[in-house]
Scaffold this motif. Structure first.
Motif, mmCIF file in Angstrom:
data_model
loop_
_atom_site.group_PDB
_atom_site.id
_atom_site.type_symbol
_atom_site.label_atom_id
_atom_site.label_comp_id
_atom_site.label_asym_id
_atom_site.label_seq_id
_atom_site.Cartn_x
_atom_site.Cartn_y
_atom_site.Cartn_z
ATOM 1 N N THR A 87 0.633 -24.727 26.116
ATOM 2 C CA THR A 87 -0.162 -23.941 27.059
ATOM 3 C C THR A 87 0.565 -23.822 28.393
ATOM 4 O O THR A 87 0.612 -22.748 28.989
ATOM 5 C CB THR A 87 -1.551 -24.577 27.262
ATOM 6 N N LEU A 88 1.161 -24.914 28.853
ATOM 7 C CA LEU A 88 1.931 -24.877 30.103
ATOM 8 C C LEU A 88 3.141 -23.962 29.959
ATOM 9 O O LEU A 88 3.525 -23.276 30.909
ATOM 10 C CB LEU A 88 2.355 -26.282 30.514
ATOM 11 N N ALA A 89 3.720 -23.919 28.785
ATOM 12 C CA ALA A 89 4.849 -23.016 28.543
ATOM 13 C C ALA A 89 4.384 -21.558 28.592
ATOM 14 O O ALA A 89 5.078 -20.694 29.130
ATOM 15 C CB ALA A 89 5.502 -23.323 27.198
ATOM 16 N N SER A 90 3.199 -21.288 28.074
ATOM 17 C CA SER A 90 2.674 -19.917 28.122
ATOM 18 C C SER A 90 2.372 -19.477 29.549
ATOM 19 O O SER A 90 2.387 -18.287 29.850
ATOM 20 C CB SER A 90 1.427 -19.780 27.252
ATOM 21 N N LEU A 91 2.123 -20.441 30.431
ATOM 22 C CA LEU A 91 1.872 -20.138 31.845
ATOM 23 C C LEU A 91 3.167 -20.055 32.646
ATOM 24 O O LEU A 91 3.134 -19.744 33.835
ATOM 25 C CB LEU A 91 0.968 -21.212 32.454
ATOM 26 N N GLY A 92 4.294 -20.376 31.999
ATOM 27 C CA GLY A 92 5.577 -20.317 32.688
ATOM 28 C C GLY A 92 5.915 -21.582 33.457
ATOM 29 O O GLY A 92 6.866 -21.606 34.229
ATOM 30 N N ILE A 93 5.169 -22.651 33.250
ATOM 31 C CA ILE A 93 5.409 -23.903 33.963
ATOM 32 C C ILE A 93 6.456 -24.740 33.234
ATOM 33 O O ILE A 93 7.297 -25.377 33.863
ATOM 34 C CB ILE A 93 4.088 -24.674 34.143
ATOM 35 N N LEU A 94 6.409 -24.753 31.912
ATOM 36 C CA LEU A 94 7.420 -25.420 31.093
ATOM 37 C C LEU A 94 8.167 -24.351 30.298
ATOM 38 O O LEU A 94 7.682 -23.233 30.145
ATOM 39 C CB LEU A 94 6.776 -26.410 30.120
ATOM 40 N N THR A 95 9.318 -24.725 29.788
ATOM 41 C CA THR A 95 10.037 -23.836 28.877
ATOM 42 C C THR A 95 10.245 -24.569 27.568
ATOM 43 O O THR A 95 10.540 -25.758 27.558
ATOM 44 C CB THR A 95 11.399 -23.398 29.446
ATOM 45 N N GLU A 96 10.081 -23.835 26.470
ATOM 46 C CA GLU A 96 10.230 -24.433 25.154
ATOM 47 C C GLU A 96 11.656 -24.189 24.660
ATOM 48 O O GLU A 96 12.162 -23.089 24.714
ATOM 49 C CB GLU A 96 9.229 -23.849 24.175
ATOM 50 N N GLN A 97 12.268 -25.259 24.183
ATOM 51 C CA GLN A 97 13.596 -25.177 23.628
ATOM 52 C C GLN A 97 13.492 -25.320 22.118
ATOM 53 O O GLN A 97 12.441 -25.187 21.539
ATOM 54 C CB GLN A 97 14.481 -26.276 24.228
ATOM 55 N N ARG A 98 14.564 -25.640 21.478
ATOM 56 C CA ARG A 98 14.624 -25.799 20.027
ATOM 57 C C ARG A 98 13.684 -26.915 19.547
ATOM 58 O O ARG A 98 13.415 -27.862 20.249
ATOM 59 C CB ARG A 98 16.054 -26.128 19.606
ATOM 60 N N ASP A 99 13.177 -26.787 18.374
ATOM 61 C CA ASP A 99 12.388 -27.825 17.696
ATOM 62 C C ASP A 99 11.278 -28.431 18.546
ATOM 63 O O ASP A 99 11.116 -29.648 18.588
ATOM 64 C CB ASP A 99 13.307 -28.945 17.192
ATOM 65 N N SER A 100 10.531 -27.607 19.221
ATOM 66 C CA SER A 100 9.364 -28.046 20.009
ATOM 67 C C SER A 100 9.710 -28.984 21.160
ATOM 68 O O SER A 100 8.880 -29.764 21.594
ATOM 69 C CB SER A 100 8.315 -28.716 19.098
ATOM 70 N N VAL A 101 10.932 -28.941 21.648
ATOM 71 C CA VAL A 101 11.308 -29.735 22.815
ATOM 72 C C VAL A 101 11.003 -28.884 24.045
ATOM 73 O O VAL A 101 11.451 -27.754 24.143
ATOM 74 C CB VAL A 101 12.796 -30.139 22.786
#
Length: 103
Positions: A87-101
């Motif tokens: 959810t934080l990634a969808s808000l642009g606060i986190l970024t998702e890398q390979r394999d759910s990292v």
């Protein structure tokens, strides 16, 4: 007791509840947020608040980690932590890398 006009509980206008929070549109006119807009903003604020309360940023300060890696040290439920991070990634606060990292 009847609520005051403009109060959050003041009822609906044209089938949509109006809230006293205002926003400025591109035209420069002020308008009130609808119930769904207010709920969306509130949900985003609560998500960020939960992340702050559990210390997620502190745990990610040393580098990107998966929810599974963070669950143990944070004493958290890994699937729930993963949903929070997505959810934080969808808000642009986190970024998702390979394999759910996430970072």
């Amino acid at each position: 007791m009847r609520p005051r006009r403009g109060n959050v509980w003041a009822g609906a206008e044209h089938g949509r509840t109006r809230f006293p929070v205002s926003k400025t549109e591109q035209s420069g006119h002020r308008t009130q947020l609808t119930e769904s807009e207010y709920a969306s903003l509130l949900g985003k604020a609560r998500t960020v608040c939960v992340a702050a309360k559990v210390g997620l940023a502190d745990q990610l300060a040393s580098g990107p980690k998966s929810a599974l890696e963070l669950a143990g040290p944070m004493q958290a439920h890994a699937p729930s932590l993963h949903r929070l991070m997505r959810t934080l990634a969808s808000l642009g606060i986190l970024t998702e890398q390979r394999d759910s990292v996430l970072r």
